[in-house]
Design an enzyme around this catalytic site. Structure first.
Site, PDB file in Angstrom:
ATOM      1  N   GLN A   1     -28.341   7.087  60.091  1.00 25.16           N
ATOM      2  CA  GLN A   1     -29.493   6.813  59.269  1.00 25.16           C
ATOM      3  C   GLN A   1     -30.660   5.869  59.786  1.00 25.16           C
ATOM      4  OE1 GLN A   1     -28.736   8.669  55.281  1.00 25.16           O
ATOM      5  NE2 GLN A   1     -27.325   6.821  55.320  1.00 25.16           N
TER       6      GLN A   1
ATOM      7  N   HIS B   1     -28.707  -2.524  60.770  1.00 25.55           N
ATOM      8  CA  HIS B   1     -28.152  -2.805  62.045  1.00 25.55           C
ATOM      9  C   HIS B   1     -27.534  -1.334  62.567  1.00 25.55           C
ATOM     10  CE1 HIS B   1     -24.830  -5.301  64.585  1.00 25.55           C
ATOM     11  NE2 HIS B   1     -25.408  -4.178  65.122  1.00 25.55           N
TER      12      HIS B   1
ATOM     13  N   HIS C   1     -26.118   1.993  63.281  1.00 21.87           N
ATOM     14  CA  HIS C   1     -24.555   2.330  63.409  1.00 21.87           C
ATOM     15  C   HIS C   1     -24.606   3.889  63.204  1.00 21.87           C
ATOM     16  CE1 HIS C   1     -26.291   1.305  59.061  1.00 21.87           C
ATOM     17  NE2 HIS C   1     -25.282   2.335  58.699  1.00 21.87           N
TER      18      HIS C   1
ATOM     19  N   HIS D   1     -22.202   6.680  61.865  1.00 21.48           N
ATOM     20  CA  HIS D   1     -21.197   6.830  60.539  1.00 21.48           C
ATOM     21  C   HIS D   1     -20.321   8.102  61.495  1.00 21.48           C
ATOM     22  CE1 HIS D   1     -23.043   5.535  56.989  1.00 21.48           C
ATOM     23  NE2 HIS D   1     -24.245   5.583  57.883  1.00 21.48           N
TER      24      HIS D   1
HETATM   25  P1  AMP Z   1     -26.265   3.238  55.794  1.00 25.78           P
HETATM   26  O1  AMP Z   1     -26.625   3.517  54.367  1.00 25.78           O
HETATM   27  O2  AMP Z   1     -26.402   4.316  56.690  1.00 25.78           O
HETATM   28  O3  AMP Z   1     -27.064   1.973  56.520  1.00 25.78           O
HETATM   29  O4  AMP Z   1     -24.832   2.959  55.815  1.00 25.78           O
HETATM   30  C1  AMP Z   1     -24.324   1.619  55.591  1.00 25.78           C
HETATM   31  C2  AMP Z   1     -22.790   1.630  55.767  1.00 25.78           C
HETATM   32  O5  AMP Z   1     -22.147   0.503  56.060  1.00 25.78           O
HETATM   33  C3  AMP Z   1     -22.223   2.272  54.543  1.00 25.78           C
HETATM   34  O6  AMP Z   1     -21.150   3.268  54.921  1.00 25.78           O
HETATM   35  C4  AMP Z   1     -21.711   1.267  53.680  1.00 25.78           C
HETATM   36  O7  AMP Z   1     -20.153   1.534  52.926  1.00 25.78           O
HETATM   37  C5  AMP Z   1     -21.096   0.456  54.797  1.00 25.78           C
HETATM   38  N1  AMP Z   1     -20.920  -1.011  54.721  1.00 25.78           N
HETATM   39  C6  AMP Z   1     -21.867  -1.901  54.094  1.00 25.78           C
HETATM   40  N2  AMP Z   1     -21.383  -3.197  54.042  1.00 25.78           N
HETATM   41  C7  AMP Z   1     -20.095  -3.225  54.838  1.00 25.78           C
HETATM   42  C8  AMP Z   1     -19.197  -4.079  55.276  1.00 25.78           C
HETATM   43  N3  AMP Z   1     -19.575  -5.251  55.022  1.00 25.78           N
HETATM   44  N4  AMP Z   1     -18.092  -4.019  56.055  1.00 25.78           N
HETATM   45  C9  AMP Z   1     -18.106  -2.495  56.326  1.00 25.78           C
HETATM   46  N5  AMP Z   1     -18.777  -1.497  56.112  1.00 25.78           N
HETATM   47  C10 AMP Z   1     -20.005  -1.839  55.212  1.00 25.78           C
END
Ligand code: AMP
Length: 156
Positions: free
Chosen positions: A86, A97, A99, A101
């Site tokens: 996303q 940041h 990432h 999934h």
């Molecule tokens: P997005 O909405 O695409 O930015 O995804 C963010 C992802 O990060 C989601 O799957 C959250 O569950 C995960 N997330 C948020 N905070 C943390 C954290 N501190 N440690 C691990 N995963 C996290």
């Protein structure tokens, strides 16, 4: 290359949550997984948008995602993989940041396959209104996350 902790946007990630890392990338377990297995692969450098990554970072990120996906699919006896980025808030990004999934998929894990994208895109406040999603998205304890990461570390 091992660090004592990693940054994921504003969050400090304990190395116990990280199960694989390279010079440019690292893989961590999820605080609030959408399915029982839902991990993230990030560049070590904190940038919000995919286009900000260098060529080396981009290729390392995807090679890392490929390895992680392959190992987790096999370990969990899944038969497919969802890889999703996303890229920016209007695309549903909540952590600024980059990432990827990675979600191993099995037949019937969602009633309709593509509902996973709705689930990924649900914002926090909407999530609280949905009992089902709320149930699946509780914050996990560090112990639970560390235990999962310990299992995956053995695969690399
Ligand atoms: P997005 O909405 O695409 O930015 O995804 C963010 C992802 O990060 C989601 O799957 C959250 O569950 C995960 N997330 C948020 N905070 C943390 C954290 N501190 N440690 C691990 N995963 C996290």
């Amino acid at each position: 290359m091992e660090a004592t902790s990693y940054m994921f946007g504003p969050y400090k990630i304990d190395k116990k949550e990280v199960f694989y890392s390279t010079d440019f990338s690292y893989a961590l377990v999820n605080l609030r997984p959408l399915l029982p297995v839902h991990v993230l692969v990030c560049p070590r450098r904190e940038v919000q948008r995919f286009a900000e990554l260098t060529t080396d970072e981009t290729s390392d990120l995807w090679i890392t995602a490929q390895k992680v996906g392959k190992q987790l699919e096999s370990y969990h006896k899944a038969s497919s993989l969802t890889f999703t980025i996303q890229d920016g808030p209007q695309a549903g990004q909540t952590v600024p940041h980059v990432h990827i999934h990675i979600i191993p998929r099995k037949s019937g894990d969602f009633e309709k396959n593509d509902e996973i994208y709705d689930a990924l895109d649900v914002k926090e406040k909407e999530m609280k209104q949905s009992l089902d999603l709320d149930k699946e998205r509780k914050d996990r304890s560090i112990e639970e996350m560390a235990e999962e990461a310990d299992e995956y570390r053995k695969l690399f």
